[in-house]
Design a protein around this motif. Structure first.
Motif, PDB file in Angstrom:
ATOM      1  N   ILE A  78      40.096  25.391  33.233  1.00 38.61           N
ATOM      2  CA  ILE A  78      39.930  26.727  32.648  1.00 38.61           C
ATOM      3  C   ILE A  78      40.176  26.650  31.148  1.00 38.61           C
ATOM      4  O   ILE A  78      39.430  27.197  30.336  1.00 38.61           O
ATOM      5  CB  ILE A  78      40.898  27.738  33.294  1.00 38.61           C
ATOM      6  CG1 ILE A  78      40.657  27.830  34.793  1.00 38.61           C
ATOM      7  CG2 ILE A  78      40.760  29.107  32.638  1.00 38.61           C
ATOM      8  CD1 ILE A  78      41.650  28.682  35.531  1.00 38.61           C
ATOM      9  N   ARG A  95      44.873  33.354  38.297  1.00 41.11           N
ATOM     10  CA  ARG A  95      43.991  34.521  38.221  1.00 41.11           C
ATOM     11  C   ARG A  95      44.054  35.120  36.823  1.00 41.11           C
ATOM     12  O   ARG A  95      43.042  35.553  36.277  1.00 41.11           O
ATOM     13  CB  ARG A  95      44.398  35.558  39.264  1.00 41.11           C
ATOM     14  CG  ARG A  95      43.996  35.056  40.607  1.00 41.11           C
ATOM     15  CD  ARG A  95      44.219  35.930  41.793  1.00 41.11           C
ATOM     16  NE  ARG A  95      44.809  37.223  41.635  1.00 41.11           N
ATOM     17  CZ  ARG A  95      45.068  38.015  42.677  1.00 41.11           C
ATOM     18  NH1 ARG A  95      44.755  37.629  43.886  1.00 41.11           N
ATOM     19  NH2 ARG A  95      45.618  39.184  42.519  1.00 41.11           N
ATOM     20  N   ARG A  96      45.255  35.111  36.279  1.00 39.73           N
ATOM     21  CA  ARG A  96      45.395  35.651  34.930  1.00 39.73           C
ATOM     22  C   ARG A  96      44.609  34.800  33.944  1.00 39.73           C
ATOM     23  O   ARG A  96      43.892  35.316  33.077  1.00 39.73           O
ATOM     24  CB  ARG A  96      46.877  35.658  34.560  1.00 39.73           C
ATOM     25  CG  ARG A  96      47.154  36.322  33.258  1.00 39.73           C
ATOM     26  CD  ARG A  96      48.625  36.631  33.124  1.00 39.73           C
ATOM     27  NE  ARG A  96      48.909  36.920  31.717  1.00 39.73           N
ATOM     28  CZ  ARG A  96      49.163  35.963  30.825  1.00 39.73           C
ATOM     29  NH1 ARG A  96      49.179  34.694  31.191  1.00 39.73           N
ATOM     30  NH2 ARG A  96      49.408  36.284  29.573  1.00 39.73           N
ATOM     31  N   GLU A  97      44.715  33.489  34.111  1.00 40.60           N
ATOM     32  CA  GLU A  97      43.959  32.590  33.241  1.00 40.60           C
ATOM     33  C   GLU A  97      42.464  32.896  33.316  1.00 40.60           C
ATOM     34  O   GLU A  97      41.781  32.984  32.299  1.00 40.60           O
ATOM     35  CB  GLU A  97      44.192  31.132  33.683  1.00 40.60           C
ATOM     36  CG  GLU A  97      45.562  30.598  33.335  1.00 40.60           C
ATOM     37  CD  GLU A  97      45.687  30.324  31.849  1.00 40.60           C
ATOM     38  OE1 GLU A  97      45.037  29.393  31.362  1.00 40.60           O
ATOM     39  OE2 GLU A  97      46.426  31.075  31.161  1.00 40.60           O
ATOM     40  N   GLU A 136      48.819  33.849  40.878  1.00 39.16           N
ATOM     41  CA  GLU A 136      48.757  34.919  39.879  1.00 39.16           C
ATOM     42  C   GLU A 136      48.502  34.352  38.500  1.00 39.16           C
ATOM     43  O   GLU A 136      47.713  34.893  37.729  1.00 39.16           O
ATOM     44  CB  GLU A 136      50.045  35.737  39.905  1.00 39.16           C
ATOM     45  CG  GLU A 136      50.080  36.659  41.097  1.00 39.16           C
ATOM     46  CD  GLU A 136      51.028  37.822  40.903  1.00 39.16           C
ATOM     47  OE1 GLU A 136      51.806  37.807  39.922  1.00 39.16           O
ATOM     48  OE2 GLU A 136      50.987  38.737  41.732  1.00 39.16           O
ATOM     49  N   LEU A 195      40.970  35.652  34.235  1.00 39.95           N
ATOM     50  CA  LEU A 195      40.629  36.952  33.644  1.00 39.95           C
ATOM     51  C   LEU A 195      40.614  36.862  32.125  1.00 39.95           C
ATOM     52  O   LEU A 195      39.748  37.423  31.458  1.00 39.95           O
ATOM     53  CB  LEU A 195      41.610  38.018  34.103  1.00 39.95           C
ATOM     54  CG  LEU A 195      41.501  38.389  35.586  1.00 39.95           C
ATOM     55  CD1 LEU A 195      42.540  39.427  35.946  1.00 39.95           C
ATOM     56  CD2 LEU A 195      40.116  38.900  35.913  1.00 39.95           C
ATOM     57  N   GLN A 196      41.608  36.136  31.590  1.00 36.47           N
ATOM     58  CA  GLN A 196      41.646  36.047  30.131  1.00 36.47           C
ATOM     59  C   GLN A 196      40.503  35.198  29.571  1.00 36.47           C
ATOM     60  O   GLN A 196      39.910  35.525  28.560  1.00 36.47           O
ATOM     61  CB  GLN A 196      42.989  35.458  29.689  1.00 36.47           C
ATOM     62  CG  GLN A 196      44.124  36.452  29.834  1.00 36.47           C
ATOM     63  CD  GLN A 196      45.301  36.104  28.952  1.00 36.47           C
ATOM     64  OE1 GLN A 196      45.337  35.062  28.316  1.00 36.47           O
ATOM     65  NE2 GLN A 196      46.267  37.015  28.895  1.00 36.47           N
ATOM     66  N   ALA A 197      40.198  34.132  30.311  1.00 37.36           N
ATOM     67  CA  ALA A 197      39.205  33.218  29.775  1.00 37.36           C
ATOM     68  C   ALA A 197      37.794  33.749  29.945  1.00 37.36           C
ATOM     69  O   ALA A 197      36.940  33.564  29.090  1.00 37.36           O
ATOM     70  CB  ALA A 197      39.341  31.862  30.447  1.00 37.36           C
ATOM     71  N   TYR A 198      37.532  34.382  31.086  1.00 37.56           N
ATOM     72  CA  TYR A 198      36.152  34.768  31.357  1.00 37.56           C
ATOM     73  C   TYR A 198      35.919  36.269  31.311  1.00 37.56           C
ATOM     74  O   TYR A 198      34.816  36.744  31.524  1.00 37.56           O
ATOM     75  CB  TYR A 198      35.715  34.233  32.725  1.00 37.56           C
ATOM     76  CG  TYR A 198      35.927  32.743  32.859  1.00 37.56           C
ATOM     77  CD1 TYR A 198      35.118  31.858  32.152  1.00 37.56           C
ATOM     78  CD2 TYR A 198      36.931  32.236  33.667  1.00 37.56           C
ATOM     79  CE1 TYR A 198      35.314  30.490  32.262  1.00 37.56           C
ATOM     80  CE2 TYR A 198      37.132  30.870  33.783  1.00 37.56           C
ATOM     81  CZ  TYR A 198      36.326  29.996  33.065  1.00 37.56           C
ATOM     82  OH  TYR A 198      36.519  28.656  33.169  1.00 37.56           O
ATOM     83  N   GLY A 199      36.955  37.011  31.102  1.00 39.11           N
ATOM     84  CA  GLY A 199      36.769  38.453  30.997  1.00 39.11           C
ATOM     85  C   GLY A 199      37.394  39.184  32.172  1.00 39.11           C
ATOM     86  O   GLY A 199      37.403  38.691  33.301  1.00 39.11           O
ATOM     87  N   TYR A 200      37.901  40.376  31.872  1.00 41.61           N
ATOM     88  CA  TYR A 200      38.586  41.135  32.899  1.00 41.61           C
ATOM     89  C   TYR A 200      37.619  41.721  33.918  1.00 41.61           C
ATOM     90  O   TYR A 200      38.009  42.206  34.962  1.00 41.61           O
ATOM     91  CB  TYR A 200      39.416  42.248  32.270  1.00 41.61           C
ATOM     92  CG  TYR A 200      40.595  41.717  31.521  1.00 41.61           C
ATOM     93  CD1 TYR A 200      41.769  41.426  32.200  1.00 41.61           C
ATOM     94  CD2 TYR A 200      40.546  41.486  30.154  1.00 41.61           C
ATOM     95  CE1 TYR A 200      42.867  40.911  31.528  1.00 41.61           C
ATOM     96  CE2 TYR A 200      41.631  40.972  29.471  1.00 41.61           C
ATOM     97  CZ  TYR A 200      42.791  40.687  30.163  1.00 41.61           C
ATOM     98  OH  TYR A 200      43.864  40.164  29.513  1.00 41.61           O
ATOM     99  N   ASN A 201      36.347  41.689  33.580  1.00 42.14           N
ATOM    100  CA  ASN A 201      35.400  42.262  34.535  1.00 42.14           C
ATOM    101  C   ASN A 201      35.263  41.418  35.794  1.00 42.14           C
ATOM    102  O   ASN A 201      34.547  41.773  36.708  1.00 42.14           O
ATOM    103  CB  ASN A 201      34.028  42.474  33.879  1.00 42.14           C
ATOM    104  CG  ASN A 201      33.590  41.250  33.118  1.00 42.14           C
ATOM    105  OD1 ASN A 201      34.362  40.287  33.014  1.00 42.14           O
ATOM    106  ND2 ASN A 201      32.376  41.258  32.620  1.00 42.14           N
ATOM    107  N   LEU A 255      39.313  40.294  43.600  1.00 36.51           N
ATOM    108  CA  LEU A 255      39.791  41.156  44.684  1.00 36.51           C
ATOM    109  C   LEU A 255      38.972  40.938  45.946  1.00 36.51           C
ATOM    110  O   LEU A 255      39.519  40.841  47.043  1.00 36.51           O
ATOM    111  CB  LEU A 255      39.698  42.624  44.259  1.00 36.51           C
ATOM    112  CG  LEU A 255      40.841  43.124  43.394  1.00 36.51           C
ATOM    113  CD1 LEU A 255      40.532  44.513  42.864  1.00 36.51           C
ATOM    114  CD2 LEU A 255      42.131  43.133  44.197  1.00 36.51           C
ATOM    115  N   LEU A 259      37.770  40.948  37.703  1.00 35.60           N
ATOM    116  CA  LEU A 259      38.810  41.398  38.625  1.00 35.60           C
ATOM    117  C   LEU A 259      38.243  41.821  39.982  1.00 35.60           C
ATOM    118  O   LEU A 259      38.763  41.427  41.024  1.00 35.60           O
ATOM    119  CB  LEU A 259      39.636  42.528  37.990  1.00 35.60           C
ATOM    120  CG  LEU A 259      40.868  42.919  38.796  1.00 35.60           C
ATOM    121  CD1 LEU A 259      41.888  41.802  38.813  1.00 35.60           C
ATOM    122  CD2 LEU A 259      41.498  44.188  38.282  1.00 35.60           C
ATOM    123  N   PRO A 260      37.173  42.606  40.006  1.00 33.93           N
ATOM    124  CA  PRO A 260      36.609  42.948  41.321  1.00 33.93           C
ATOM    125  C   PRO A 260      36.220  41.720  42.133  1.00 33.93           C
ATOM    126  O   PRO A 260      36.406  41.699  43.350  1.00 33.93           O
ATOM    127  CB  PRO A 260      35.363  43.779  40.977  1.00 33.93           C
ATOM    128  CG  PRO A 260      35.629  44.338  39.633  1.00 33.93           C
ATOM    129  CD  PRO A 260      36.468  43.319  38.939  1.00 33.93           C
TER     130      PRO A 260
END
Lengths: 697, 895
Positions: free
Chosen positions: A428, A460-462, A457, A464-470, A476, A472-473
């Motif tokens: 990542i 997952r945070r990595e 966690e 979201l930060q690296a590829y964008g928060y979009n 999930l 998240l769905p």
């Protein structure tokens, strides 16, 4: 039984000589006829407005010329914006999705304001939909449009592969819970039964597979009751249907496919059997024009103007064995043997060319010239595949590719999970592709039965930060049932007990289904078990099929006699077919012998014996001894898509035994990246092109 | 003994062709005077509908008083009144006609049409509001549709009888109604779409849904027009009384006949109808004149007005005293019975007659036709089918049976089937049934069609017997019977009050189910019967019947209309047909208040889960507001949050996007287990705010909004905002490693090698320096890459130099470390690399001769196998010991 010998010039032998006895081209004719009928229901010249996602599948069953022949004057993509149509008749052809219907409604309203009057027809694929009617009604245009349907079902991709070509089947079922695909699959399988006879026995693994089989058997009951002579055509040629749903084996698509075709799919992405490759590979400078017709009739469509901006022009090429015999020899090989194979073919071709020097008499020369056309087309396809391999090689040498392979192999062997997770984190950080990272992470979770909450966690945070928060769905939906392939370990207390029980028993399966190949000797020649497709790992889905159709193959190598095999046999694939005597296929007796193993995999298991009309009532038709000279066909249906490697592995299984062919049916061809993309609702780089004028492919 | 078949024959065309007229039924006084009525007859021996012609004056009292104006009477061919009903009180009836399944279509001037079955039940449809405004002035009804002429002289078409939307045909551009017009049904046109022929001025226009073509005729106008049953020919009558037959493509003139010359013809021509496909019948008030293809004629006299109905193989004429059938004598009959016939079948028949007379000639005759005996038998069987009188049918079949005995091999199927068919035909031709269907028509429409016609007349017993006689499924008959029984049976049979009703229902239900189980094969559709029960207001009976229905999909629509919402939804889900589920869902959503609709889904639990999922799929696209309510009412925090997120990603406006994200965060935080997600959303909204600030700082020159954390940092670095990048790193707790990679990539991309160097020296690299070398080399900055090699681990340096193509340095490094073997390796590879690069260029330049191509794979396509081999042994060993990868061009030589 015909076998393709390595020296044979005749390219017609496919699947190592055991071509399926079922003629699937009937399905193509069926699809073609359906389209023609649908078009002819509208009288006169018409403008066709086409759902871009249907262009690929339609391209496999028909040509533009056929459409023109049946009154299609002009074609447009179905996309928002105004539509300029010269003809009175406008025909929309699309899948019943809300977004398409909205566009149609919008265009209808726009066109209504124009002075010229149009008549509208909406052809829905594969059937009418209440939803569409309702939306058109809400938009107030229902009265202006005639709705009918075009029942496009299985499309043959190869002699032994038929596909519904549904791009989003997996997401629809496992994320949205939309079971439309199951119903459509059932209808398509009913058509198969109508064409080839009833499946005497239907087996399934996985919850959705069970749903499908129960729908199918119930429907078959109804049909056979209402019309007894409907389902008996050619019965006896099918021996069973095996339905495997994708949820049963999520590991396989997450891995990187290592067969030739699989690797092309991974790296260049094959869509509807078409792959985009640089124009230079397809051009045939040394081949005269007459070759074009035979060699690449499907590639004549001009490339979309938008793509010309890229450094080299790319063109869609139809990967099919009908025009490209070499592909049949190459597609299922492990990529490591492709080079050797190409080399061999090149030498063979070279020798054939050299024959001209031996031609002394005019007659001999005429003979040679007669063969020239074949040689040139062989030459052309050799060029293509050499070029394609050269394209692939640098991609397989990237650090990212090899790193991810290493992680995959370690995870499969359950070796030092935490180190692998660190390696994923490292990837990542390096900015590896999102799809690859997500695949690896899911693989880690499935094989290890979950990832420690803290680590998960963090990862997952990595992401979201690296590829964008979009994303998240996406995360999930990966972690929630029914998919649950990215879960913390232990599971949070609130999860249902049933969900907790459905943890994937990878480690025990590895042993019971012999997923990782053990013997060291076979390293140099991996193609003696289905595991060759992943260089050492056997796909669970195919092992399950073997549990039904080749029980011996699960426990040990059916082609185990290694000493029999000449070591220097360059062509491992076909050589084996000749040297190892084939085993007679055993009759289908369901999951017998593997009940426990199969039950340990989450998801329901079914095994239904269907009443075959015309057969003796009550008798189990599957136990009727197989006639030696008449091979039966086992249909394997992958609900939710299958990979090219799985197809290759099944073909391998089919080659191992006498008397049984496989017909592979699927909702679509998938790979890990396409699955992740569809789950994340990332539109694949639009296949439609930018031109407003539609052309099939 | 019935009179000999040839007694009714009349020769035409110099005795080569015969036509026969035989009486079907004797019906003196059964029909009212036909000239005062508008009449429509149904094909295939079907019923005849009459309505008083209001344009005619009749003397009161003489006609039967029951024929009041607005009533339609339906008679069977045998003259029995089958049905009398009155249609609309208002709105003039424009036309009526029959469908293929014997339903009477009645169309009024407002464009409303009704389909009456023979029990007087009807369905009503409309031609649309436009038609209503314009008014319908005329129409043609064929078996599968209507073509209507509107007040503005345009044409509307209705296909099929399911209430479909009318189609507008091409506008013929008329200024006045056509003199006459006719319709060729779609089945008989080349285009398979309906074709309308209109007599306009002296020509004929043919109109379909695309265009209107003037056929450029000059003999018109035509007062009558009649297309043949097969749609190939057209009979026209000019004002001057000339009957002209042309092909429907107007390319060939087939026959001409001057009707004014006809002897005995008085008054106006009443009808021009086809007799089969090759003769035309012209009727006057007391004469029917059959005009053959070559203008020869046959005359039939009647005592009063007649009405003729074209059949596919002849014509039915209803006269004042009798109902007759005129047809061309079929070939097989001619062959057997023609006086002086010497065909094998005639000889066989003769032989049989001799045989019955015990004459030895029989054997002799048989011997003479021995070779053709098989076909003679077949012809006799066929001729039997063409005869109306059972006497002659029997004789012919006997003859066939006699001939059969002399054949060694004979397949008796035809014989048996003909026997069965004749038995059935004789039964339905009986005057009380009154369906005078010929054998040819019977084979054309199929036995099951005949059975449907019988059930439509409520002749269930006969229908049932026939279907069992022909071994057809009795389900259709039983279903019709059950429906009829429900309608007829009174709910209150015994007792009083509610109990009585229940008893009645129970009894009916039981009797129906019993009958079905006894006679049917257990899969009759109870749903249809239940629907009928529901329609007549017997809900309890409907429910009871529905319980017996095995197919879920059939139950659903009825359950819906019975307001059994939950059950309907459950059944729909069980059927697996998602479209059916949508049908129920959308129906319920419209009908129920939102709250109870949601409750229904929620309470359904697992069973209804697929339905609730489908609703979500639909609502996400079409009705977000509802979806939001749905999630809210069900306390689905996570889904609500995802929905907010979904919307946020499509929003362009920064502040509303942030607001959406915040509400998503709120939803997540309400779920205990979604702490992580809530935190992430919090981060996200912070990021968006920061990005807004950044954009402001950059004076809008850079766009940050919507980028990921990585990309934000990268953009900052690329644009020289290193401080902000550092701040972002700390704000978002970006790990060192990732930050270093981003910075490395960012600085390389803008070729800020100095900056990169300072950065590399700022502290010990958390990602090592190998990453630097590889990334730089990868981007083609070999020299810069090489400068980082000395900082890497000593044992990797050789390889890394190789990566940078610094062969000399690599060699030096080898030498420094005293690694001779490696040195050799390097030197070999170095040259090889150069060579192969060279050869590669050469090959491309050479334009791809085949030998060169052949040489490419010969070089050995570098196996992905190399890695394959190694990693597959790795896990088991548990030690990462890459064996030496032998492919030179990789340039990685591991130890």
């Amino acid at each position: 039984m015909a076998t393709a010998s390595s020296t044979s010039d005749v390219p017609s032998k496919q699947n190592g000589g055991t071509g399926t006895s079922l003629d699937v081209s009937v399905l193509r004719e069926l699809a073609k006829k359906g389209l023609v009928d649908a078009l002819n229901s509208v009288n006169g010249a018409k403008t066709l407005v086409l759902d871009p996602t249907l262009a690929g599948p339609l391209g496999l069953v028909t040509e533009v010329s056929l459409l023109k022949h049946h009154g299609v004057d002009k074609m447009f993509w179905l996309e928002s914006g105004p539509l300029t149509a010269a003809t009175t008749n406008i025909v929309y052809l699309c899948r019943p999705l809300v977004k398409w219907v909205k566009i149609i409604a919008d265009q209808l309203k726009r066109l209504a304001r124009e002075p010229s009057k149009h008549t509208y027809t909406l052809l829905l694929v594969p059937r009418m939909s209440t939803l569409v009617t309702r939306i058109l009604e809400e938009e107030g245009v229902l009265g202006d449009i005639t709705i009918s349907s075009y029942n496009l079902q299985f499309i043959p991709l190869a002699d032994d592969v038929v596909s519904l070509e549904l791009d989003n089947a997996f997401k629809d079922m496992w994320v949205d819970g939309d079971e439309t695909t199951i119903y459509d699959s059932m209808q398509a399988l009913m058509t198969l039964q109508k064409l080839y006879g009833t499946f005497p026995r239907v087996m399934g693994k996985g919850d959705y597979a069970c749903r499908l089989t129960s729908l199918l058997t119930r429907q078959a009951q109804d049909v056979s009751d209402s019309n007894t002579n409907m389902l008996n055509a050619g019965s006896g040629r099918l021996d069973s249907l095996i339905v495997i749903d994708r949820g049963v084996d999520m590991i396989t698509p997450l891995l990187t496919q290592l067969t030739y075709e699989g690797l092309i799919d991974e790296l260049c992405r094959i869509r509807n059997s078409h792959v985009e490759i640089p124009v230079s590979l397809l051009a045939a400078p040394t081949v005269p024009a007459q070759q074009d017709a035979a060699g690449s009739s499907s590639t004549t469509a001009p490339p979309a103007p938008g793509s010309s901006l890229t450094k080299e022009k790319r063109k869609k090429h139809h990967l099919t064995t009908t025009t490209d015999p070499l592909l049949a020899e190459l597609r299922d090989l492990n990529f490591s043997s492709v080079g050797r194979k190409l080399n061999q073919v090149a030498r063979r071709l070279d020798e054939d060319y050299k024959l001209r020097h031996q031609a002394k008499t005019v007659a001999q020369l005429r003979d040679f010239v007669g063969k020239l056309g074949g040689l040139q087309s062989d030459h052309q396809s050799l060029r293509l595949h050499t070029g394609l391999s050269e394209l692939l090689v640098p991609l397989t040498r990237t650090e990212q590719f090899n790193k991810s392979l290493e992680i995959q192999q370690n995870l499969l062997a359950s070796y030092d999970i935490s180190a692998q997770l660190t390696a994923i984190e490292e990837m990542i950080a390096q900015g590896a592709e999102m799809q690859i990272v997500v695949r690896l992470l899911c693989l880690a979770s499935v094989t290890a039965g979950g990832i420690k909450l803290k680590t998960l966690e963090n990862l997952r945070r990595e992401i979201l930060q690296a590829y964008g928060y979009n994303l998240l769905p996406l995360l999930l939906s990966l972690s929630s049932p029914p998919l649950s392939i990215l879960v913390p370990n232990p599971l949070p207390p609130s999860t249902l007990i049933s969900a907790a029980a459905s943890k994937y028993p990878y480690t025990s399966l590895r042993k019971s289904l012999r997923l990782l190949l053990d013997d060291q000797d076979s390293v140099d020649d991996l193609e003696n078990d289905i595991s060759y497709v992943y260089s050492g790992y056997a796909p669970i889905s195919i092992r399950l099929v073997q549990c039904v159709a080749q029980k011996g193959g699960v426990l040990s190598n059916p082609s185990g006699d290694k000493e029999k095999k000449p070591k220097d046999n360059a062509d491992a694939d076909t050589g084996k077919v000749q040297s190892v005597s084939k085993v007679q296929a055993h009759p289908i007796v369901g999951w017998k012998g593997f009940e426990d193993v199969v039950a340990s995999i989450p998801g329901g298991t079914t095994d239904i014996v269907q009443k075959v009309p015309g057969g003796v009532h009550g008798a189990v038709p599957a136990t009727v001894p197989l006639l030696k000279d008449q091979p039966t066909t086992t249909v394997v249906f992958f609900l939710g898509g299958c990979t090219y490697t799985e197809i290759a592995a099944l073909r391998w299984v089919g080659r191992q035994s006498r008397g049984r062919n496989f017909l592979i049916a699927t909702t679509g061809i998938v790979n890990g990246a396409s699955l992740v993309e569809s789950l994340a609702s990332i539109e694949r780089a639009s296949a439609s092109g930018q031109s407003k004028d539609a052309a099939l492919l | 003994m019935a009179e000999h078949p040839t007694a009714t024959w009349q020769a035409m065309q110099d005795g080569t062709v015969f036509y026969k007229r035989h009486q079907l039924y004797s019906i003196p006084g059964k029909f009212p005077p036909l000239n005062d009525f508008v009449i429509a007859g149904c094909r295939y021996g079907g019923p005849i509908a009459l309505m008083r012609d209001t344009t005619k004056v009749i003397a009161l009292g003489t006609a039967a008083p029951s024929f009041s104006k607005a009533q339609i009477h339906v008679f069977s061919s045998a003259g029995d009144v089958m049905l009398v009903f009155s249609v609309w009180d208002h709105g003039k009836i424009v036309r009526f006609g029959w469908t293929a399944d014997e339903r009477l279509v009645v169309l009024n001037e407002e464009g409303v049409y009704r389909l009456y079955d023979l029990q007087g039940e009807y369905q009503q449809y409309s031609l649309g509001s436009d038609a209503g405004e314009l008014g319908i002035i005329d129409a043609r009804i064929h078996e599968n549709g209507i073509v209507a002429l509107t007040g503005s002289l345009t044409l509307l078409e209705i296909k099929e009888w399911n209430g479909g939307k009318p189609l507008t045909l091409a506008n013929p551009g008329l200024s006045q109604p056509p003199h006459s017009w006719a319709v060729i049904p779609p089945d008989f046109t080349i285009s398979r779409h309906v074709e309308v022929l209109m007599s306009v001025e002296s020509s004929i226009y043919s109109v379909d849904n695309l265009e209107s073509v003037d056929q450029q005729l000059s003999r018109g106008p035509f007062t009558r027009m009649s297309p043949s049953p097969n749609g190939k020919s057209l009979a026209l009558l000019t004002y001057s009384g000339l009957l002209w037959v042309v092909s429907t493509d107007f390319q060939r003139s087939l026959a001409e006949f001057n009707t004014t010359d006809a002897p005995g013809a008085e008054g106006e021509v009443r009808q021009i109808e086809w007799c089969g496909n090759d003769a035309v019948l012209v009727t006057w008030s007391s004469l029917a004149l059959l005009v053959g293809p070559f203008g020869d004629t046959l005359q039939y006299f009647y005592s009063g007005p007649t009405f003729a109905i074209t059949e596919t193989d002849g014509i039915r004429i209803v006269g004042p005293d009798s109902c007759d059938f005129v047809q061309k004598v079929p070939a097989s009959s001619v062959s057997v019975f023609r006086p002086g016939s010497t065909s094998p079948s005639a000889i066989l028949y003769d032989a049989w007659e001799n045989f019955t007379r015990r004459s030895p000639k029989a054997d002799e005759s048989i011997r003479t036709i021995r070779p053709e005996l098989g076909s003679a038998v077949n012809e006799c069987i066929d001729a039997a089918g063409r005869e109306w009188e059972p006497f002659w049918q029997r004789r012919l079949l006997n003859a066939a049976k006699f001939g059969r005995a002399f054949l060694d091999l004979y397949d008796p199927t035809d014989f048996v089937q003909m026997g069965q068919a004749l038995k059935v035909l004789n039964a339905v031709r009986f005057y009380e049934i009154g369906i005078p269907v010929t054998y040819a028509q019977y084979t054309q429409v199929s036995p099951s069609h005949l059975i449907n016609r019988l059930t439509a007349r409520n002749l269930h017993l006969l229908a049932l017997r026939i279907s069992s006689f022909l071994s057809l499924k009795p389900d259709a008959v039983l279903k019709h019977w059950a429906c009829a029984k429900i309608v007829r049976s009174k709910p209150t049979a015994t007792g009083s009050g509610k109990d009585a009703e229940l008893d009645g229902d129970d009894a009916v239900c039981r009797s129906i189910v019993e009958k079905f189980e006894k006679m049917g094969d257990g899969n009759a559709s109870y749903a249809d019967i239940a629907k009928r029960a529901w329609e007549v207001g017997r809900a309890t009976l409907a429910t009871k019947l529905l319980d017996h229905e095995p197919r879920a999909s059939d139950q659903v629509p009825l359950l819906l209309s019975m307001k059994e919402d939950r059950l309907a939804l459950v059944k729909a889900v069980e059927s697996g047909d998602t479209d059916l589920v949508y049908h129920v869902l959308l129906h319920l959503q419209r009908r129920l208040p939102l709250g109870s609709f949601f409750r229904l889904l929620e309470e359904g639990g697992n069973k209804l889960a697929p339905a609730s999922k489908l609703l979500q799929v639909y609502a996400r696209e079409q009705n977000r507001e509802m979806l939001r309510d749905f999630y809210y009412s069900d306390d689905r925090r996570v889904e609500s949050a995802v929905l907010c997120l979904d919307e946020a990603f499509t929003m362009m406006d920064p502040s509303s996007r942030i607001a959406s994200i915040k509400s998503a965060q709120k939803f997540f935080s309400e779920d205990k287990e979604r702490g992580f997600e809530a935190k992430m959303m919090d981060e996200y909204s912070r990021l968006l705010t920061t990005q807004q600030q950044l954009e402001k700082e950059a004076d809008g020159k850079l766009s940050f909004f919507g980028l990921s954390v990585n990309d934000t940092i990268r953009t900052c670095l690329v644009n020289g905002m290193a401080k902000r990048a550092d701040k972002l790193k700390t704000d978002f707790k970006v790990p060192d490693k990732r930050f270093w990679y981003i910075k490395l990539q960012a600085l390389t991309s803008v070729r800020d090698f100095e900056g990169l160097d300072t950065f590399a020296r700022s502290k010990r690299s958390p990602i090592g320096y190998e990453a630097f070398v590889r990334h730089l080399a990868d981007k083609g900055h070999m020299k810069e890459a090489a400068s980082y090699v000395p900082r890497c681990d000593a044992h990797k340096r050789v390889d890394l130099y190789v990566v940078c193509s610094e062969w000399r340095m690599a060699a030096k490094e080898c030498k420094d470390r005293g690694d001779k073997a490696k040195l050799e390796c390097v030197s070999v590879y170095a040259t090889k690399e150069v060579v192969s690069e060279f050869s590669h260029r050469e090959r491309v330049g050479a334009g791809g001769g085949f030998y060169e191509i052949a040489s490419v794979p010969a070089r050995g396509l570098p196996p992905a196998a190399a890695p394959t081999v190694s990693w597959y042994t790795v896990p088991r060993a548990g030690i990462i010991t890459h064996c030496c990868i032998t492919d030179p061009s990789v340039g990685q030589v591991h130890e």
